[in-house]
Design an enzyme around this catalytic site. Structure first.
Site, short mmCIF file in Angstrom:
data_model
loop_
_atom_site.label_atom_id
_atom_site.label_comp_id
_atom_site.label_asym_id
_atom_site.label_seq_id
_atom_site.Cartn_x
_atom_site.Cartn_y
_atom_site.Cartn_z
N CYS A 194 -5.28 -9.74 2.64
CA CYS A 194 -6.45 -8.93 2.99
C CYS A 194 -7.68 -9.76 3.38
O CYS A 194 -8.18 -9.64 4.49
CB CYS A 194 -6.80 -8.01 1.82
SG CYS A 194 -5.58 -6.71 1.52
N LYS B 16 -2.55 -15.77 -5.83
CA LYS B 16 -3.23 -15.39 -7.06
C LYS B 16 -2.16 -15.05 -8.10
O LYS B 16 -0.98 -14.88 -7.76
CB LYS B 16 -4.15 -14.19 -6.84
CG LYS B 16 -3.41 -12.93 -6.39
CD LYS B 16 -4.36 -11.75 -6.18
CE LYS B 16 -4.83 -11.18 -7.49
NZ LYS B 16 -5.56 -9.91 -7.31
N GLU C 228 -3.72 -6.85 -5.45
CA GLU C 228 -2.35 -7.23 -5.79
C GLU C 228 -2.32 -7.78 -7.21
O GLU C 228 -3.16 -8.57 -7.61
CB GLU C 228 -1.83 -8.27 -4.80
CG GLU C 228 -1.59 -7.69 -3.42
CD GLU C 228 -1.01 -8.71 -2.46
OE1 GLU C 228 -0.18 -9.52 -2.90
OE2 GLU C 228 -1.37 -8.69 -1.28
N LYS D 67 -7.56 -12.01 6.63
CA LYS D 67 -7.36 -11.17 7.80
C LYS D 67 -8.61 -10.34 8.11
O LYS D 67 -9.02 -10.22 9.28
CB LYS D 67 -6.16 -10.25 7.58
CG LYS D 67 -5.88 -9.26 8.69
CD LYS D 67 -4.57 -8.54 8.45
CE LYS D 67 -4.62 -7.58 7.30
NZ LYS D 67 -5.39 -6.34 7.60
N VAL E 137 0.83 -1.21 0.00
CA VAL E 137 0.00 0.00 0.00
C VAL E 137 0.86 1.25 0.00
O VAL E 137 0.64 2.18 -0.79
CB VAL E 137 -0.95 0.00 1.22
CG1 VAL E 137 -1.76 1.30 1.26
CG2 VAL E 137 -1.87 -1.20 1.17
N ALA F 293 -15.38 -20.81 -9.16
CA ALA F 293 -15.09 -21.85 -8.17
C ALA F 293 -13.61 -22.21 -8.20
O ALA F 293 -12.96 -22.17 -9.24
CB ALA F 293 -15.94 -23.09 -8.44
N GLY F 294 -13.07 -22.56 -7.02
CA GLY F 294 -11.65 -22.92 -6.94
C GLY F 294 -11.32 -23.45 -5.56
O GLY F 294 -12.20 -23.92 -4.83
#
Length: 471
Positions: free
Chosen positions: A272, A333, A164, A275, A16, A264-265
């Site tokens: 983020c 990701k 991200e 948390k 950030v 779906a995964g």
């Protein structure tokens, strides 16, 4: 265009902070970035981004070259430049019970209060629990009184909504800018700063401090909820023979729902969503609200990974021991090297516990430290090397380079078996090529397609005159 070029201090050079500082400087503001880690600070001075984020290095180098951005390890020196705005972008990690560790936040507030010398707008860009920004205002004004200063202090909550892998674009072209304010100057200053980033003034959402803080948690938790929801539907789809690709298309076509976050995964991860889901549950308990739905969101996400491993174990049975699993993708990701709460951690850890060797590949992650038993874990230099060295393949991150492979390539696997945790490939093409293919929410459907019948799909019968169905 902003009416003026502001003197801005940004505290913290994580995702950030570094994105915020670089992008504000790119738009012509004079930015001092404070990073207390001297080694990290030196790298940034050279234009090096200490993590992988597409496009950020170009913006950073331009800002430094144009002398719009300075980097220092001293907050006191930065405040001596008399900034008009200070953005706090420090970490807010979680305790095991979901409570938010605010030690970095309060340290920064105290340091700013001890060193400020002029009027200032202090902005929390970190994700902080409801009430923190107002408490920060009280603390800063106490410092002003104790030091006998004749200056004005205002605060604001300006939570970040950076994804991200797409952080620079998200900052430069935000979908909205949320600003919680309590004074007269704060909304004027923030509107002016963000006028360079938003063309539509309606995208600037001014609200009170508490509403802005809760908006951040509510937004991230809604995204997590959609992911857990669609994954739970996918589990049912695998039971009844439905195709999640078609179900998601049908659901997402409803304008009231939309298409986002309905894929779906193996679940969500990152710094983020996990948390913030935990923190929102914690805030609920703190204020006498059970937050039952939010708690289930996190539970479903954990279960999704567990069921994925169970599917692998059920397929191989006792023969799983001693096999070598190939893994494509480790980061939570694509387009990031962030391993925080990545599904790969728990899935690979469970496989290692089952005495499975693992050969992994990720374009930007090559770190064994997050795995407790890493002796049976090795890294390959290419995706093809994983196929050549493994009995079966697990796909955990949908990096674009994986899509360049065709079904015939998976014949390199000794068992010709793929467990696709991100539904990257066409199941019918995989099966037609002789690959045993497992995905999320499509397995019974594709088997029926391949076999020409709905094998295993439960029959529905009318049991009596009431019309009640028995499955």
């Amino acid at each position: 265009m902003a009416q003026k070029e502001y003197r801005i201090v940004v505290i913290g050079a994580g995702y950030v902070g570094l994105v915020t500082a670089s992008c504000l400087a790119q738009k012509g503001h004079h930015v001092v970035l404070v990073e207390i880690d001297s080694a990290k600070s030196e790298r940034i001075k050279k234009g090096e981004v200490p993590f992988f984020e597409p496009g950020l290095s170009v913006v950073l180098r331009n800002s430094i070259t144009q002398k719009r951005m300075q980097i220092t390890t001293s907050l006191e020196n930065a405040l001596a430049e008399k900034p008009e705005v200070v953005f706090s972008c420090v970490g807010t990690p979680s305790f095991p019970d979901g409570a938010v560790d605010l030690s970095y936040v309060w340290k920064v507030v105290s340091q700013v209060g001890s060193a400020l010398v002029d009027d200032i707008l202090f902005v929390h860009k970190s994700t902080v629990p409801v009430g923190v920004t107002r408490k920060s205002l009280e603390m800063l004004r106490t410092f002003v009184q104790q030091r006998g200063l004749n200056c004005s202090v205002e605060v604001a909550s300006n939570p970040e909504f950076l994804s991200e892998g797409n952080a620079v674009s998200d900052f430069m072209r935000p979908s909205r800018v949320v600003c919680g304010v309590s004074g007269e100057s704060a909304p004027v200053i923030l509107r002016d700063i963000y006028s360079d980033f938003i063309e539509d003034k309606n995208l600037f959402l001014e609200m009170d401090l508490e509403s802005a803080e809760l908006t951040k948690y509510a937004s991230n938790t809604m995204l997590a909820t959609r992911i857990s929801f669609i994954n739970e539907i996918a589990r049912l789809a695998d039971r009844v023979g439905a195709d999640m690709a078609q179900v998601a298309r049908g659901v997402g076509s409803d304008v009231r729902i939309g298409k986002g976050f309905l894929r779906a995964g193996v679940g969500y991860g990152g710094s983020c969503l996990p948390k913030d889901v935990q923190a929102l549950s914690w805030m609920g308990r703190l204020n006498g609200e059970a937050m039952n739905l939010i708690q289930m969101v996190g539970k479903i996400n954990v279960e999704q990974r567990e069921r994925f491993v169970e599917k692998i174990a059920e397929h191989f049975g006792s023969e799983l021991v001693g096999k070598r699993a190939g893994v494509w993708g480790l980061s939570f990701k694509p387009n990031t090297d962030d391993m925080r709460e990545a599904p790969a951690i728990s899935i690979i850890t469970e496989l290692l516990k089952k005495n499975v060797d693992v050969c992994a590949y990720d374009p930007h992650v090559c770190d064994k430290s997050v795995f407790p038993d890493n002796l049976a874990l090795s890294f390959a230099k290419t995706p093809r090397e994983v196929l050549e060295a493994s009995d079966f393949l697990i796909i955990l991150t949908e990096w674009e380079e994986f899509s360049l492979f065709t079904p015939i390539d998976f014949a390199l696997l000794s068992d010709r078996t793929v467990f696709d945790g991100r539904n990257c490939f066409d199941p019918c093409e995989m099966i037609a090529s002789g690959i045993t293919y497992f995905c999320i929410g499509r397995n019974l459907f594709i088997k029926s397609r391949a076999g020409g019948k709905k094998a295993g799909v439960p029959r529905v019968e009318i049991s009596d005159d009431t019309g009640r169905c028995n499955v």
